[in-house]
Design a protein around this motif. Sequence first.
Motif, short mmCIF file in Angstrom:
data_model
loop_
_atom_site.label_atom_id
_atom_site.label_comp_id
_atom_site.label_asym_id
_atom_site.label_seq_id
_atom_site.Cartn_x
_atom_site.Cartn_y
_atom_site.Cartn_z
N GLU A 306 40.01 36.86 58.96
CA GLU A 306 39.70 35.66 58.20
C GLU A 306 39.11 36.04 57.01
OE1 GLU A 306 38.96 35.88 61.67
OE2 GLU A 306 40.79 34.55 62.22
N ILE A 307 38.04 36.93 56.90
CA ILE A 307 37.48 37.29 55.87
C ILE A 307 38.22 38.00 54.87
CG2 ILE A 307 35.67 39.10 55.02
CD1 ILE A 307 34.51 36.79 56.12
N VAL A 308 39.18 38.74 55.24
CA VAL A 308 40.24 39.36 54.25
C VAL A 308 41.09 38.39 53.55
CG1 VAL A 308 41.80 40.39 55.68
CG2 VAL A 308 41.41 41.55 53.36
N GLU A 309 41.61 37.36 54.40
CA GLU A 309 42.33 36.47 54.03
C GLU A 309 41.50 35.53 52.83
OE1 GLU A 309 45.93 35.72 57.05
OE2 GLU A 309 44.23 34.48 57.36
N LEU A 310 40.34 35.32 53.39
CA LEU A 310 39.61 34.54 52.14
C LEU A 310 39.47 35.06 51.08
CD1 LEU A 310 37.48 32.04 51.68
CD2 LEU A 310 35.66 33.58 52.70
N TYR A 311 39.19 36.51 51.06
CA TYR A 311 38.93 37.26 49.65
C TYR A 311 40.16 37.04 49.01
CZ TYR A 311 38.34 41.39 46.88
OH TYR A 311 38.29 42.22 45.87
N GLU A 312 41.50 37.42 49.70
CA GLU A 312 42.70 37.48 48.83
C GLU A 312 42.99 35.99 48.38
OE1 GLU A 312 45.37 38.93 52.19
OE2 GLU A 312 45.69 40.56 50.91
N LYS A 313 42.51 35.11 48.76
CA LYS A 313 42.93 33.77 48.46
C LYS A 313 41.89 33.67 47.00
CE LYS A 313 44.51 31.42 52.25
NZ LYS A 313 44.04 30.86 53.67
N VAL A 314 40.49 34.06 47.18
CA VAL A 314 39.58 33.98 46.12
C VAL A 314 39.98 34.58 44.79
CG1 VAL A 314 37.36 34.27 45.52
CG2 VAL A 314 37.71 33.29 47.58
N ILE A 315 40.58 35.93 44.97
CA ILE A 315 40.82 36.73 43.81
C ILE A 315 42.23 36.35 43.42
CG2 ILE A 315 39.64 38.62 44.74
CD1 ILE A 315 42.24 40.15 45.54
N LYS A 316 42.93 35.34 43.92
CA LYS A 316 43.99 34.63 43.15
C LYS A 316 43.48 34.34 41.46
CE LYS A 316 47.54 34.05 46.40
NZ LYS A 316 47.62 33.40 47.72
N LYS A 317 42.20 33.70 41.57
CA LYS A 317 41.59 33.23 40.39
C LYS A 317 40.43 33.83 39.83
CE LYS A 317 44.34 29.78 40.23
NZ LYS A 317 44.61 28.84 41.24
N ILE A 318 39.73 34.95 40.94
CA ILE A 318 38.57 35.35 40.33
C ILE A 318 38.86 37.00 40.39
CG2 ILE A 318 36.22 36.01 40.93
CD1 ILE A 318 36.64 33.19 40.27
N ASN A 319 38.24 37.73 39.26
CA ASN A 319 38.51 39.20 39.23
C ASN A 319 38.29 39.78 40.57
OD1 ASN A 319 36.98 41.84 38.96
ND2 ASN A 319 37.85 41.45 37.04
N PRO A 320 38.76 40.78 41.11
CA PRO A 320 38.63 41.18 42.46
C PRO A 320 37.36 41.97 42.63
CG PRO A 320 40.74 41.78 41.85
CD PRO A 320 40.23 40.97 40.57
N LYS A 321 36.70 42.71 41.57
CA LYS A 321 35.50 43.28 41.78
C LYS A 321 34.43 42.30 41.42
CE LYS A 321 36.57 48.03 40.83
NZ LYS A 321 37.42 48.13 39.82
N PHE A 322 34.62 41.29 40.63
CA PHE A 322 33.66 40.45 40.56
C PHE A 322 33.26 39.58 41.96
CE2 PHE A 322 31.81 36.36 39.54
CZ PHE A 322 30.73 36.55 38.68
#
Length: 454
Positions: A306-322
């Motif tokens: 669930e955490i990695v899926e959340l991250y993957e959704k967030v970085i569709k719009k936000i810089n992954p490192k940020f």
Amino acid sequence: MKKPMIGLEVHGYLETKEKLFCNCRNFHDMKLIKPNTNVCPVCTGQPGSKPMLPNKSAIDKLLQIGLMLGCKVNPVFLWQRKHYNWPDMPKGYQITISGAHSIPVAENGKFLGIRIREVHLEEDPAAWNPDKGTIDYNRSGAPLVEIVTEPDFTSSEQVQTWLKQLVLTLSYIKALNKDAGIKSDVNVNIKGLTVRTEIKNVNSITEIIKSIKSELRRHEKEKPIKQETRRWNSITEKTQLMRTKEEQADYRFIPDPDLPAIKINKQRVQDIKNKLPESPEEKLDKIIKKHKINPKDAEVLTQNLEIVELYEKVIKKINPKFALPWITTEWLSVLNHNKKTMKEVDINPQHIIELLKLLKENKITALAAKNILRKFIPKSFSPLKLAKSSEKISDKEKLLKIIHKIYKNNQKTIADYKAGNKQALNFLIGKIMQETNRRADYQVVREMLEKELK
Ligand code: ADP
Ligand code: ZN
Ligand code: MG
């Protein structure tokens, strides 16, 4: 060569809505329901009751597991009756795909270097409490998967890492209920020195590891040369004799006349194969290579689907490192602090995206963002409204007024700073943050203070 040989028969609860041969619900957290409230004539083994056709989704999950573990799936499954008399099994036999005349559901696989002998399915017995004489049928008939390894493990540490990864991998395909835990029969011997002992029904990864360590010590000391079945006593942390090979239970396996054979056609297997989700290793690899995230942080992310899926959704719009520390450090610590898992909270990734955008555009401070994140439990909300009242203050005139007010009340700290105590500066910044509800621009405040105090 005195090398330990360890083989496992791992049992896990399949993640399905219903039990295997009836429409009762397949609960995982038995503490949530009263004993014997989730039952019917089938799963309590009433005379004359017959099993319904097996739960299709249990069979699908089973096939997924077999494929995920690199096994070959067999085209026909036959149900067998495994006879034994025990209070947890009133009809006198357990329905299983394993047993004397069985064809395994899937066989000859390999998972992280350990050969998988076979994968099976069976119904869970009821829960018998020998001290009280009570029986609870709530979990009776729940689908259990059995995964049998070859004796390829050589240490308890290796078993531990492997089991954790197994549970994680099967939780990724949502086939195994992670919270329900696993139990395992543990087979141990020391090559060239002793004969195999089977320890029955050990209840968690922690106990499995303890039982292996304890049994290996016993083998080194007593050098058993008779095959035995033993049970694990988690209080004394030692195994106890149940029976020797000569008294081995005879289960009188026969095919179950109430259940037709299940034919699995190639297309069904292929469809499931095509739809298999990424494994934790594949996800890890992708996160590291595609998003250039360091392996340590990627590992933290992928420990939980669930955490990695959340991250993957967030970085569709936000810089992954940020975005990274906001998930791996901030969000995880909010969850931990509240003792919640992702399944117990209601998080819309869009809200995290909005929050990180506000931060990125300098509209709120990092402290304010953390504050809002904390309020996302139990349910997230759009931070845009809140952002108004937590807008960052960078205006120097405004800040100066606040700084002067803080000065007035902290004369001693200022004297300390002037006398060389650098810590005092942080104290003052802290006071200003407090005064502004954490909205003051940290950098600006710091620069202003340093200049003012010269
Ligand atoms: P049984 O039917 O008596 O349970 P199996 O031959 O089916 O025995 O093996 C069951 C488990 O025992 C498997 O997980 C296998 O890896 C393990 N096993 C078999 N031989 C050994 C051994 N010499 N040492 C440790 N484990 C073993
Ligand atoms: Zn039932
Ligand atoms: Mg066995």
